[in-house]
Write a protein that holds these residues in place. Structure first.
Motif, mmCIF file in Angstrom:
data_model
loop_
_atom_site.group_PDB
_atom_site.id
_atom_site.type_symbol
_atom_site.label_atom_id
_atom_site.label_comp_id
_atom_site.label_asym_id
_atom_site.label_seq_id
_atom_site.Cartn_x
_atom_site.Cartn_y
_atom_site.Cartn_z
ATOM 1 N N ASP A 27 0.725 23.451 -0.883
ATOM 2 C CA ASP A 27 1.678 23.399 -1.986
ATOM 3 C C ASP A 27 1.201 22.379 -3.011
ATOM 4 O O ASP A 27 1.301 21.176 -2.807
ATOM 5 N N THR A 28 0.661 22.867 -4.135
ATOM 6 C CA THR A 28 0.137 21.969 -5.164
ATOM 7 C C THR A 28 1.219 21.480 -6.125
ATOM 8 O O THR A 28 0.941 20.659 -6.987
ATOM 9 N N GLU A 29 2.443 21.986 -5.975
ATOM 10 C CA GLU A 29 3.531 21.506 -6.828
ATOM 11 C C GLU A 29 4.109 20.197 -6.297
ATOM 12 O O GLU A 29 4.325 19.250 -7.054
ATOM 13 N N TYR A 30 4.354 20.124 -4.989
ATOM 14 C CA TYR A 30 4.967 18.931 -4.401
ATOM 15 C C TYR A 30 3.955 18.027 -3.684
ATOM 16 O O TYR A 30 4.182 16.826 -3.583
ATOM 17 N N ASN A 31 2.869 18.591 -3.187
ATOM 18 C CA ASN A 31 1.844 17.795 -2.489
ATOM 19 C C ASN A 31 2.456 16.889 -1.422
ATOM 20 O O ASN A 31 2.038 15.733 -1.258
ATOM 21 N N TYR A 79 4.180 12.548 3.016
ATOM 22 C CA TYR A 79 4.827 11.656 2.070
ATOM 23 C C TYR A 79 6.117 11.079 2.645
ATOM 24 O O TYR A 79 6.464 9.918 2.368
ATOM 25 N N GLY A 80 6.828 11.844 3.455
ATOM 26 C CA GLY A 80 8.041 11.325 4.089
ATOM 27 C C GLY A 80 7.744 10.113 4.955
ATOM 28 O O GLY A 80 8.534 9.157 5.010
ATOM 29 N N ASP A 81 6.606 10.125 5.629
ATOM 30 C CA ASP A 81 6.196 8.972 6.430
ATOM 31 C C ASP A 81 5.935 7.773 5.529
ATOM 32 O O ASP A 81 6.325 6.640 5.838
ATOM 33 N N TRP A 107 0.814 -1.210 0.000
ATOM 34 C CA TRP A 107 0.000 0.000 0.000
ATOM 35 C C TRP A 107 0.851 1.264 0.000
ATOM 36 O O TRP A 107 0.516 2.248 -0.681
ATOM 37 N N ALA A 108 1.963 1.253 0.721
ATOM 38 C CA ALA A 108 2.853 2.417 0.686
ATOM 39 C C ALA A 108 3.412 2.617 -0.717
ATOM 40 O O ALA A 108 3.532 3.763 -1.199
ATOM 41 N N ASN A 109 3.722 1.537 -1.385
ATOM 42 C CA ASN A 109 4.268 1.637 -2.740
ATOM 43 C C ASN A 109 3.215 2.115 -3.738
ATOM 44 O O ASN A 109 3.547 2.783 -4.728
ATOM 45 N N GLU A 110 1.952 1.782 -3.495
ATOM 46 C CA GLU A 110 0.891 2.291 -4.358
ATOM 47 C C GLU A 110 0.827 3.818 -4.285
ATOM 48 O O GLU A 110 0.589 4.488 -5.295
ATOM 49 N N VAL A 111 1.034 4.365 -3.109
ATOM 50 C CA VAL A 111 1.082 5.829 -2.971
ATOM 51 C C VAL A 111 2.274 6.374 -3.752
ATOM 52 O O VAL A 111 2.157 7.348 -4.492
ATOM 53 N N LYS A 112 3.411 5.739 -3.584
ATOM 54 C CA LYS A 112 4.621 6.194 -4.275
ATOM 55 C C LYS A 112 4.451 6.137 -5.792
ATOM 56 O O LYS A 112 4.810 7.077 -6.509
ATOM 57 N N LYS A 113 3.883 5.045 -6.280
ATOM 58 C CA LYS A 113 3.734 4.855 -7.730
ATOM 59 C C LYS A 113 2.718 5.805 -8.340
ATOM 60 O O LYS A 113 2.715 5.999 -9.565
ATOM 61 N N SER A 114 1.866 6.411 -7.531
ATOM 62 C CA SER A 114 0.885 7.360 -8.065
ATOM 63 C C SER A 114 1.549 8.612 -8.622
ATOM 64 O O SER A 114 0.953 9.336 -9.427
ATOM 65 N N ASN A 115 2.775 8.895 -8.137
ATOM 66 C CA ASN A 115 3.535 10.079 -8.571
ATOM 67 C C ASN A 115 2.806 11.398 -8.293
ATOM 68 O O ASN A 115 3.035 12.405 -8.974
ATOM 69 N N LYS A 116 1.953 11.378 -7.284
ATOM 70 C CA LYS A 116 1.244 12.606 -6.920
ATOM 71 C C LYS A 116 1.971 13.416 -5.854
ATOM 72 O O LYS A 116 1.597 14.547 -5.564
#
Length: 532
Positions: free
Chosen positions: A274-278, A398-400, A245-254
């Motif tokens: 911040d809508t650039e880095y989210n 995202y760092g978490d 599940w953590a990797n699914e967040v990462k792979k979203s590239n959001k």
């Protein structure tokens, strides 16, 4: 984020009697609705939106992320201590001197169950509404996820608690026993996984106070890590699911790490996104400060006031007042390399006096330094109320997610994978410290734990990390206790309070006691085993 504010806060105030569906002293009591009842209220999208806002509002009560849960209950550990003399810690949860009658423990318990009841009422009535089915589906997903998340906070905090899947209807038939710890977690996981494809993955990505797909997946990784570790002890299969599940967040590239390490914290203080880095995935959004907002719209947030850098100015036109209650321990200080950009962010090197004059701490004044992630000087309002602030609080960053992924990969494969290194090094690169390579399973495990300390300190996560790693008592009683003997620890209140807190810490303090008030009304509920 003002669009969020209009829905999330103003609607709540305008229709408070309709949406605060459980407004009494205990969620086990009943009270007539002032203006309407669920049987007649859920007729259209506007009314359902108002009711859903009431479910969300649970997050921003002072008894939850406004102060009690985020700070008093969850932000004293081996890295952070409550910077007051021992007498002021007596009978307090932040001094590990509490008992089942503690008012702050009860207040958080009560408020979370009210939120669960509000979610249940919503889910039981929303299908009656005449509205677009896609909107209805999204709303159901958000309410269902919030209900599961509130239960997770209870299970993580109190060990075994009642799982309430239906709304409260009858005070005479309200008693319910606690659900076994692993059964409760498995139900929470099932509920959250059902929400992944129900909630929005588009519009709400710009607003971190709303639930979206990556919120659900990121929190699922957190729940799976808890299910894998102590006391559930699920092990490898659950670490693998956490990694998934953590990797699914990462792979979203959001989401990306903002190269400016201060940006996310300044934005949360200024109610910007911040809508650039989210980088911020989910926040508890607070609004207003009781002084500058003439129309009277405000939440009960004390972020920046009770937790944050020490600021003594009481003038409404100054930089703001902050108690600086939560300070860094020597354990946290020693984890940082000299060139780590996060050190002076997390542990503020200065404070402000009553006239807003900046005062710099000396090299010998380490444990006097307060949490620096929340600084009232970053608030943008020209006027400030002494105790309440509009500063937001991070629930998921995202760092978490990257660090959960690194940890789960290492545990699932019994050694660090390329993906695990990529994740932890992305964190370290932003901090300005060297990359890791060539570590054993145990060395990488410790590296992730230390990185979580440096990256996520003062964010209501460390205590629960220590518990699920099975080292809470060792970390607080033994290691923090030993650290207070270090000659660098200031004498006086800082030493006595921290020393006594560490000395009081026992196995039972991994979890909170079931409140006495709850045991008095729920005849089927017993005190959890840690407090018997």
């Amino acid at each position: 984020m003002k669009t969020v504010y209009k829905l999330f806060h103003a609607t709540v105030l305008t229709l408070c009697s309709a949406i605060m569906l459980s407004s009494c002293d205990s969620f086990l009591d009943t009270k007539p609705y002032d203006f309407t009842a669920p049987e007649t209220f859920y007729s259209n999208e506007s009314e359902c939106t108002a009711a859903l806002a009431g479910v969300y509002y649970t997050l921003v009560y002072e008894k939850v992320y406004g102060n009690n849960y985020s700070c008093m209950i969850s932000n004293v550990d081996d890295l952070s201590y409550y910077q007051r003399q021992s007498g002021q810690l007596a009978s307090q949860v932040y001094g590990n001197d509490h008992n089942p009658g503690n008012q702050h423990v009860w207040g958080t318990w009560e408020t979370l169950y009210k939120g669960i009841n509000n979610a249940n009422v919503f889910l039981e009535n929303v299908d009656k509404a005449d509205m677009d089915e896609s909107v209805k589906t999204r709303m159901k997903g958000e309410a269902k996820f919030l209900r599961a998340y509130f239960h997770f906070l209870l299970v993580q905090g109190w060990y075994e608690v009642p799982i309430r899947k239906t709304s409260f209807k009858d005070v005479n038939n309200s008693s319910i026993e606690a659900t076994p710890h692993t059964d409760a977690l498995d139900w929470i996981i099932e509920e959250m996984e059902e929400c992944v494809n129900l909630v929005d993955d588009q519009t709400y990505d710009k607003f971190p106070s709303y639930i979206k797909k990556n919120t659900v997946m990121g929190i699922l990784a957190r729940v799976y890590l808890w299910r894998a570790g102590y006391p559930a002890n699920g092990g490898q299969p659950y670490y693998a699911k956490a990694a998934y599940w953590a990797n699914e967040v990462k792979k979203s590239n959001k989401h990306k790490m903002n190269p400016d390490i201060y940006a996310i914290w300044k934005n949360m203080a200024a109610d910007k996104y911040d809508t650039e880095y989210n980088e911020s995935i989910w926040e508890a959004e607070f609004i207003g400060n009781r002084t500058a907002d003439g129309i009277g719209n405000y939440t009960d947030g004390r972020i920046g006031n009770v937790i944050g850098n020490l600021q003594k100015c009481t003038k409404a036109t100054g930089k703001g007042y902050a108690y600086g209650f939560y300070a860094a321990t020597l354990i946290l200080w020693d984890l940082f390399e000299e060139n780590d950009k996060r050190r002076d962010l997390s542990i503020a090197p200065y404070w402000y006096d009553v006239n807003d004059n900046k005062k710099t701490w000396t090299n010998k004044q380490i444990v006097q330094r307060s949490c620096g992630k929340f600084r009232r000087e970053w608030e943008t309002s020209s006027m400030k109320e002494k105790s309440y602030t509009p500063e937001n609080y991070p629930i998921l960053r995202y760092g978490d997610v990257l660090l959960m992924l690194a940890e789960a990969e290492n545990e699932a494969h019994q050694g660090p994978t390329d993906l695990a290194y990529k994740c932890i090094n992305e964190i370290r690169q932003r901090a300005g410290i060297s990359k890791l390579k060539g570590l054993s399973y145990t060395d990488f495990q410790q590296a992730v734990r230390d990185e979580r300390a440096r990256e996520l300190c003062f964010e209501s996560l460390r205590k629960y990390d220590l518990v699920r790693w099975g080292i809470y008592v060792e970390a607080v009683h033994d290691k923090l206790g030993a650290a207070t003997q270090d000659k660098r620890w200031a004498t006086g209140n800082q030493l006595i309070g921290a020393r006594d807190y560490a000395a009081r810490t026992q196995e039972k303090h991994q979890f909170l006691p079931i409140p006495t008030k709850e045991l008095d009304v729920n005849g089927k509920l017993e005190q959890n085993k840690y407090w018997q």
